[in-house]
Design an enzyme around this catalytic site. Structure first.
Site, PDB file in Angstrom:
ATOM      1  N   GLU A 257       0.836  -1.199   0.000  1.00 17.37           N
ATOM      2  CA  GLU A 257       0.000   0.000   0.000  1.00 17.37           C
ATOM      3  C   GLU A 257       0.873   1.252   0.000  1.00 17.37           C
ATOM      4  OE1 GLU A 257      -3.584   1.975   2.752  1.00 17.37           O
ATOM      5  OE2 GLU A 257      -2.186   0.529   3.630  1.00 17.37           O
ATOM      6  N   LYS A 332     -10.056   1.464  -1.823  1.00 19.99           N
ATOM      7  CA  LYS A 332     -10.132   1.099  -0.401  1.00 19.99           C
ATOM      8  C   LYS A 332     -11.455   1.574   0.175  1.00 19.99           C
ATOM      9  CE  LYS A 332      -7.344   1.401   3.846  1.00 19.99           C
ATOM     10  NZ  LYS A 332      -6.081   1.935   4.414  1.00 19.99           N
ATOM     11  N   CYS A 366      -5.241  -3.113   3.317  1.00 21.05           N
ATOM     12  CA  CYS A 366      -4.880  -2.875   4.715  1.00 21.05           C
ATOM     13  C   CYS A 366      -6.076  -2.984   5.674  1.00 21.05           C
ATOM     14  CB  CYS A 366      -4.186  -1.516   4.827  1.00 21.05           C
ATOM     15  SG  CYS A 366      -3.225  -1.300   6.349  1.00 21.05           S
TER      16      CYS A 366
END
Length: 499
Positions: A257, A332, A366
Site C-alpha cells: 500500500e 479502499k 490494509c
C-alpha cells in the site's frame, strides 16, 4: 494496450504473411503458404500460437508433435517436417518440435517472444510431452564466419557475441545439443547451420497425464522506503522486482500500500493533504508504466495502492495490471482515522472479485481486511486468493493486519497474501517509520502447513517472498475438510450479502 495469446486460425493468414515479411526482411520471399497454415491449424490447432496487440497480429509460433526417436539428433528441417508436408506430426509423439517463431519488429520491446516460449512450455507440460526441441537459426554467424559454428555458439553462450535468435533461446533455458549442418539451405545468414536446442519438461511422466493447472506462484515485495532522486529511479526499483519475479515465473507480483510515497519528498512543505494531491498527479503515469512491465515480463501485478484525486476527493486505489494488458482497480473501502485526519480520504463503494488467467482473486487494502464481511462476500463470489497490500507504522498495527488476514484464510477457505513497506522515510510527513513482514496464509487443515503459514519474509528487511499455492487443495478442503466452514454456515439464521 490489449495483449492476447490465442491459437492461430486460417483467417489470420494475410496478417501472418505481412508480419513474417517484416520479421524476416532478408528472407521475404520465403513465407508460409496458405495450404501449410491450413494443414497445421487442422492437424494440431493447439500448437499454432499467436499473439495480438490491440487486435493486430504481432507474433507467431508454429509447432508439431513428433516421435523424436525416428529422427534423432542429426536431421534437417525438411526431414523433421516431412518435406513441409507435416506428415511427421503424430498425436502419440513424445516431443513438441518448434518449426517457426517470429515477432513483428514493431512490438519486440514487449518481449512477446518470451511469452510465446512460455506458452509452448505450458503446452508441453499440459500434453505430457518429454521436451521441446528445435533447430535454431544463428543469423549473425555470417558476420563471424572465420569462427567454427562450435566456437560461435560458445562465444554467444559466454555473451561475447550477441545473436538475436540463439541469445534469446539460451536466455529461455534451452540447452544447445549439437550443430546441425545443411539444416535450412535457404538460410544464407546462418551459412545453412542451425543449433539443435532442447528444453526438458521436468513434469514428464510415461504414465497418462493427470497434471492440472492448479499451482499458482505468488511473488510478494517487501518494499524498503527510500528517497529517490527522481521518478526514473523509482521505476528502476519497481522494474528490478518485476524482473526478478518474472525470472521465477511468478503469476502475481504484489506491491505494498502507498509504496510510491517516497515521491512525496519534493512536496513536504505543503500540508499532508495537498502533498498527497500532488502525488496523485503522478498516479496515471505510474499505473501505465507498471502495466507495460506486466506485459513485458508476463506477470500480473497488483500495484500496491496509490492516491487518486477525483472530483475534489482523494481515494486510496489499488490497480490490478493483467499481463494481457487489461487494467482493473479497487478503491479502499474502509478508511483509517489517520487517513481521514491527514488526507481527508474517502472510501470506495464497489465490492467484487476479479477474473484473472489464474482464476478469481480478491483485493482489499490494509484496514479493509479487519472487516470480515468484506472478504466473506468475495469468497461467496468465488475468490480463491485474497491479496492485501498494507502500510503499517508500528508492530501492533501490523499484527492487527496479520492476525485478521490469517483469520480470513481459515474462515473463507482461501489463500491470503499480504505485503507491506519496511524501514524509515525521514523528511516525509506522516510516513517516517514502517513495520512489515510479508506472508502467505492458508486454511488450517491437514493438507496445509500446521501453523497455516505457507511462507513469510524476514521482518523489516527489504526482500521478496515467492510462494506456490495449490488451488486443488482448496477444492478438497471445501468438500472433505475436517471442518467445512463455507458449507456449515447457518444461513437459516444469518447471511452476509451486498446491499
Amino acid at each position: 494496450m490489449q495483449i492476447e495469446t490465442r491459437t492461430l486460425t486460417v483467417q489470420d493468414y494475410s496478417e501472418l504473411v505481412e508480419t513474417m515479411k517484416r520479421a524476416y526482411p532478408q528472407m521475404s520471399e520465403y513465407v508460409w503458404s496458405k495450404r501449410s497454415i491450413e494443414k497445421l491449424t487442422r492437424i494440431f490447432p493447439q500448437g499454432q500460437i499467436c499473439i495480438t496487440v490491440d487486435g493486430k497480429l504481432a507474433a507467431v509460433a508454429l509447432s508439431i508433435i513428433v516421435n523424436y526417436d525416428e529422427f534423432g539428433d542429426d536431421h534437417t528441417y525438411s526431414d523433421i517436417t516431412g518435406n513441409y508436408t507435416f506428415n511427421t506430426h503424430t498425436s502419440t509423439g513424445n516431443v513438441l518440435y518448434g518449426i517457426e517463431v517470429f515477432v513483428d519488429p514493431e512490438f519486440r520491446e514487449l518481449r512477446l517472444g518470451r511469452r510465446l516460449y512460455d506458452a509452448r512450455k505450458e503446452l508441453c507440460e499440459l500434453l505430457n510431452l518429454r521436451s521441446i526441441i528445435l533447430g535454431g537459426r544463428i543469423p549473425n554467424y555470417h558476420k563471424h564466419s572465420e569462427l567454427s559454428p562450435r566456437e560461435y555458439i560458445r562465444r554467444v553462450r559466454d555473451k561475447e557475441i550477441y545473436d538475436p535468435v540463439l541469445s534469446f533461446q539460451l536466455s529461455n533455458n534451452f540447452l544447445p545439443i549439437r550443430v546441425l549442418k545443411k539444416y535450412l539451405p535457404e538460410d544464407e545468414s546462418s551459412k545453412e547451420n542451425a543449433v539443435l536446442l532442447q528444453w526438458n519438461n521436468i513434469y514428464y511422466s510415461k504414465k497418462p497425464n493427470t497434471m492440472q493447472d492448479s499451482i499458482i506462484r505468488l511473488g510478494l515485495v517487501q518494499w524498503q522506503m527510500r528517497h529517490f532522486k527522481d521518478i526514473d529511479a523509482f521505476y528502476e526499483q519497481v522494474e528490478f522486482f518485476v524482473d526478478v519475479m518474472g525470472d521465477y515465473k511468478a503469476d502475481f507480483v504484489l506491491f505494498p500500500e502507498l509504496f510510491n510515497t517516497p515521491l512525496l519528498a519534493p512536496f513536504n512543505k505543503l500540508s499532508e493533504r495537498d502533498s498527497m494531491i500532488e502525488l496523485a498527479k503522478l498516479t496515471e503515469e505510474i499505473k501505465m508504466k507498471i502495466s507495460d512491465l506486466a506485459i513485458s515480463y508476463n506477470v500480473n501485478i497488483i500495484s500496491g495502492s496509490m492516491p487518486v484525486f477525483e472530483n475534489n476527493d482523494l481515494y486510496n486505489v489499488s490497480y490490478l495490471l493483467h499481463r494481457d494488458g487489461r487494467i482493473d482497480e479497487y478503491r479502499k473501502i474502509h478508511i483509517t482515522p489517520n487517513e481521514k485526519k491527514y488526507y481527508g480520504m474517502k472510501g470506495g463503494n464497489e465490492i467484487r472479485v476479479f477474473d484473472t488467467d489464474c482464476g478469481k482473486i480478491g483485493l482489499v487494502i490494509c484496514y479493509d481486511v479487519e472487516f470480515p464481511e468484506l472478504p466473506r462476500i468475495l469468497a461467496d463470489q468465488g475468490m480463491k486468493i485474497l491479496f492485501v497490500p498494507y502500510l503499517t507504522d508500528t508492530q501492533n498495527a501490523y499484527m492487527r493486519v496479520r492476525h485478521c488476514a490469517a483469520a480470513r484464510a481459515i474462515e473463507n477457505e482461501c489463500y491470503v497474501a499480504i505485503a507491506g513497506c519496511v524501514g524509515n522515510l525521514p523528511g516525509v510527513n506522516n510516513m517516517d517509520i514502517q513495520f512489515g513482514q510479508a506472508a502467505v496464509f492458508t486454511p488450517s487443515d491437514f493438507a496445509f502447513p500446521s501453523n497455516a503459514v505457507k511462507g513469510e519474509a524476514t521482518p523489516n528487511t527489504e526482500m521478496t517472498l515467492i510462494v506456490d499455492v495449490d488451488l486443488n487443495l482448496l477444492k478438497d478442503l471445501h468438500h472433505h475438510g475436517s471442518v467445512q466452514v463455507m458449507k456449515d454456515r447457518r444461513k437459516d439464521l444469518y447471511e452476509t450479502y451486498l446491499k
